[in-house]
Scaffold this active site. Structure first.
Site, PDB file in Angstrom:
ATOM      1  N   TYR A 116     -12.483  -7.701  15.742  1.00  0.00           N
ATOM      2  CA  TYR A 116     -13.142  -6.389  15.609  1.00  0.00           C
ATOM      3  C   TYR A 116     -13.942  -6.356  14.303  1.00  0.00           C
ATOM      4  O   TYR A 116     -13.680  -5.564  13.399  1.00  0.00           O
ATOM      5  CB  TYR A 116     -12.121  -5.251  15.647  1.00  0.00           C
ATOM      6  N   ASP A 174      -2.185   8.067  15.691  1.00  0.00           N
ATOM      7  CA  ASP A 174      -2.571   6.717  16.084  1.00  0.00           C
ATOM      8  C   ASP A 174      -1.724   6.306  17.277  1.00  0.00           C
ATOM      9  O   ASP A 174      -1.005   7.125  17.861  1.00  0.00           O
ATOM     10  CB  ASP A 174      -2.424   5.743  14.913  1.00  0.00           C
ATOM     11  N   TRP A 190       0.814  -1.214   0.000  1.00  0.00           N
ATOM     12  CA  TRP A 190       0.000   0.000   0.000  1.00  0.00           C
ATOM     13  C   TRP A 190       0.854   1.274   0.000  1.00  0.00           C
ATOM     14  O   TRP A 190       0.323   2.376  -0.086  1.00  0.00           O
ATOM     15  CB  TRP A 190      -0.959  -0.007   1.190  1.00  0.00           C
ATOM     16  N   GLN A 248      -6.090  -1.830  14.956  1.00  0.00           N
ATOM     17  CA  GLN A 248      -6.089  -2.910  15.954  1.00  0.00           C
ATOM     18  C   GLN A 248      -5.351  -4.167  15.471  1.00  0.00           C
ATOM     19  O   GLN A 248      -5.517  -5.245  16.038  1.00  0.00           O
ATOM     20  CB  GLN A 248      -7.533  -3.306  16.325  1.00  0.00           C
ATOM     21  N   TYR A 282      -8.288   9.817  12.077  1.00  0.00           N
ATOM     22  CA  TYR A 282      -7.011   9.190  11.724  1.00  0.00           C
ATOM     23  C   TYR A 282      -7.025   8.650  10.297  1.00  0.00           C
ATOM     24  O   TYR A 282      -6.134   8.944   9.489  1.00  0.00           O
ATOM     25  CB  TYR A 282      -6.669   8.050  12.701  1.00  0.00           C
ATOM     26  N   CYS A 342      10.585   3.430  18.039  1.00  0.00           N
ATOM     27  CA  CYS A 342      10.077   3.867  19.349  1.00  0.00           C
ATOM     28  C   CYS A 342       8.964   2.916  19.800  1.00  0.00           C
ATOM     29  O   CYS A 342       7.804   3.287  19.958  1.00  0.00           O
ATOM     30  CB  CYS A 342       9.573   5.302  19.267  1.00  0.00           C
ATOM     31  N   CYS A 348      16.968   2.915  22.533  1.00  0.00           N
ATOM     32  CA  CYS A 348      17.086   4.374  22.517  1.00  0.00           C
ATOM     33  C   CYS A 348      18.456   4.853  22.038  1.00  0.00           C
ATOM     34  O   CYS A 348      18.564   5.904  21.389  1.00  0.00           O
ATOM     35  CB  CYS A 348      16.790   4.941  23.897  1.00  0.00           C
ATOM     36  N   CYS A 357      15.436  13.875  23.093  1.00  0.00           N
ATOM     37  CA  CYS A 357      14.213  13.213  23.569  1.00  0.00           C
ATOM     38  C   CYS A 357      14.014  13.462  25.055  1.00  0.00           C
ATOM     39  O   CYS A 357      14.870  13.124  25.881  1.00  0.00           O
ATOM     40  CB  CYS A 357      14.294  11.716  23.291  1.00  0.00           C
ATOM     41  N   LEU A 410      -9.456 -11.957  12.084  1.00  0.00           N
ATOM     42  CA  LEU A 410      -8.836 -10.640  12.236  1.00  0.00           C
ATOM     43  C   LEU A 410      -9.405  -9.864  13.421  1.00  0.00           C
ATOM     44  O   LEU A 410      -8.787  -8.949  13.937  1.00  0.00           O
ATOM     45  CB  LEU A 410      -9.016  -9.833  10.944  1.00  0.00           C
ATOM     46  N   GLU A 440      -5.606   0.690   5.687  1.00  0.00           N
ATOM     47  CA  GLU A 440      -5.747   1.396   6.961  1.00  0.00           C
ATOM     48  C   GLU A 440      -6.849   0.779   7.829  1.00  0.00           C
ATOM     49  O   GLU A 440      -6.701   0.669   9.045  1.00  0.00           O
ATOM     50  CB  GLU A 440      -6.042   2.884   6.720  1.00  0.00           C
TER      51      GLU A 440
END
Length: 351
Positions: free
Chosen positions: A78, A134, A20, A38, A116, A188, A195, A204, A76, A33
């Site tokens: 939800y 997000d 994508w 989730q 989003y 992150c 880090c 940071c 999947l 998306e």
């Protein structure tokens, strides 16, 4: 700005090659998306490829029946995402003449599309200056800028959206959005990020203040409801029986074996005394077959403790449930809990 420049530079060197990202087709980007809500990329990629194969255009998706869409979505979770996906495809064909919108103002009108998703699709396709926020973005911004506000609070949501817009590279918003989300997904990360290898480490806030493992903050603890599901696999020759879940609860419009839900775990001797048992078996002659061990199935707000009871019907059986050949049971969309049982105990059985 230093922040945007650094994450975009990091992105060019570290981004994953995902299908994508090689298109500006709003249908394909929207599909990715919705699937990735989730869901981690490693799991979502297979579903994305499967959906694109079955529904290469939004018209193909709109023409499909809901059961087909739910079956492809199976596993999947939800499932409201799948229903909204199908609904929106029909909406686009009927209200947008089949032309998938790419601008934020139109995208936000689609069912299941929030700020989003509309921001992501519009910025990726048209470079609209819409900042995405997000889970990955929350984490990066919270740590880098030392934002203590809870990400699930009203004040926090507004503050993070404002901050995301403030740091957005307005000249290349799509690239910036891709970069910050990928940075949160790979660099992150939620637990034990590396880090010292981070290009932003010197500036940071969380690293300087030793709050990396504390941020971002949440104010709400999810209360999980415990439920006890007793499923009955009614074997009548080469047939069994299913029912379709209705209402607005979990697994809406998916199929399941006849179910008796109880307030606590009950042994079979107690279950046969329930009025629901009499209604289900309607004075039929039967024998009790295999009783499987309890399975714990954890959802975001619920913990399902499920047991499967095989009941063999002797003689006739009248029921309002859907009669299904055991050989055809794989055709019906079911929750993964049911799907796993079918795969382990029915699909392997020759009929």
């Amino acid at each position: 700005m230093h922040f945007s420049k650094e994450i975009i530079n990091w992105y060019h060197h570290n981004k994953r090659d995902l299908p994508w990202r090689n298109t500006r087709n709003p249908y394909k980007i929207w599909l990715s998306e919705i699937i990735l809500q989730q869901t981690k990329v490693v799991q979502g990629l297979g579903y994305y490829l499967k959906f694109i194969k079955h529904f290469p255009t939004v018209q193909d998706l709109a023409q499909a029946n809901e059961e087909t869409v739910l079956k492809l979505w199976q596993g999947l979770g939800y499932y409201s995402r799948a229903r909204n996906l199908h609904y929106s495809a029909i909406q686009i064909v009927s209200e947008f003449n089949g032309k998938f919108p790419a601008e934020y103002a139109s995208l936000i009108k689609l069912k299941g599309v929030g700020d989003y998703t509309a921001s992501a699709v519009s910025s990726f396709c048209l470079n609209e200056p819409q900042a995405v926020v997000d889970g990955n973005v929350y984490r990066v911004l919270s740590r880098y800028f030392g934002i203590e506000n809870a990400i699930d609070s009203t004040i926090g949501k507004k503050k993070f959206k404002t901050m995301a817009n403030d740091v957005l590279d307005k000249k290349q918003p799509g690239l910036h959005n891709q970069a910050i989300m990928e940075f949160g997904a790979l660099q992150c990360v939620p637990k034990s990020p590396e880090c010292k290898k981070c290009p932003l480490v010197s500036s940071c806030s969380a690293y300087s203040n030793s709050t990396v493992n504390i941020l971002p903050r949440k104010q709400k603890k999810i209360k999980q409801r415990h439920r006890y599901f007793n499923y009955f696999i009614i074997r009548h020759g080469d047939d069994t029986y299913l029912e379709k879940r209705t209402g607005k609860g979990i697994w809406e419009n998916l199929f399941q074996f006849p179910l008796i839900e109880t307030a606590e775990k009950l042994v079979i001797d107690k279950l046969v005394q329930l009025s629901e048992w009499d209604t289900l078996f309607n004075k039929s002659t039967y024998k009790i077959g295999t009783i499987h061990e309890e399975i714990k199935h954890v959802l975001s707000h619920q913990i399902i403790r499920a047991r499967f009871f095989e009941i063999i019907i002797i003689g006739g059986f009248e029921s309002d449930y859907l009669k299904v050949s055991l050989g055809d049971i794989d055709k019906y969309p079911v929750p993964i809990l049911i799907g796993n049982y079918i795969e382990q105990h029915i699909s392997s059985v020759s009929v």
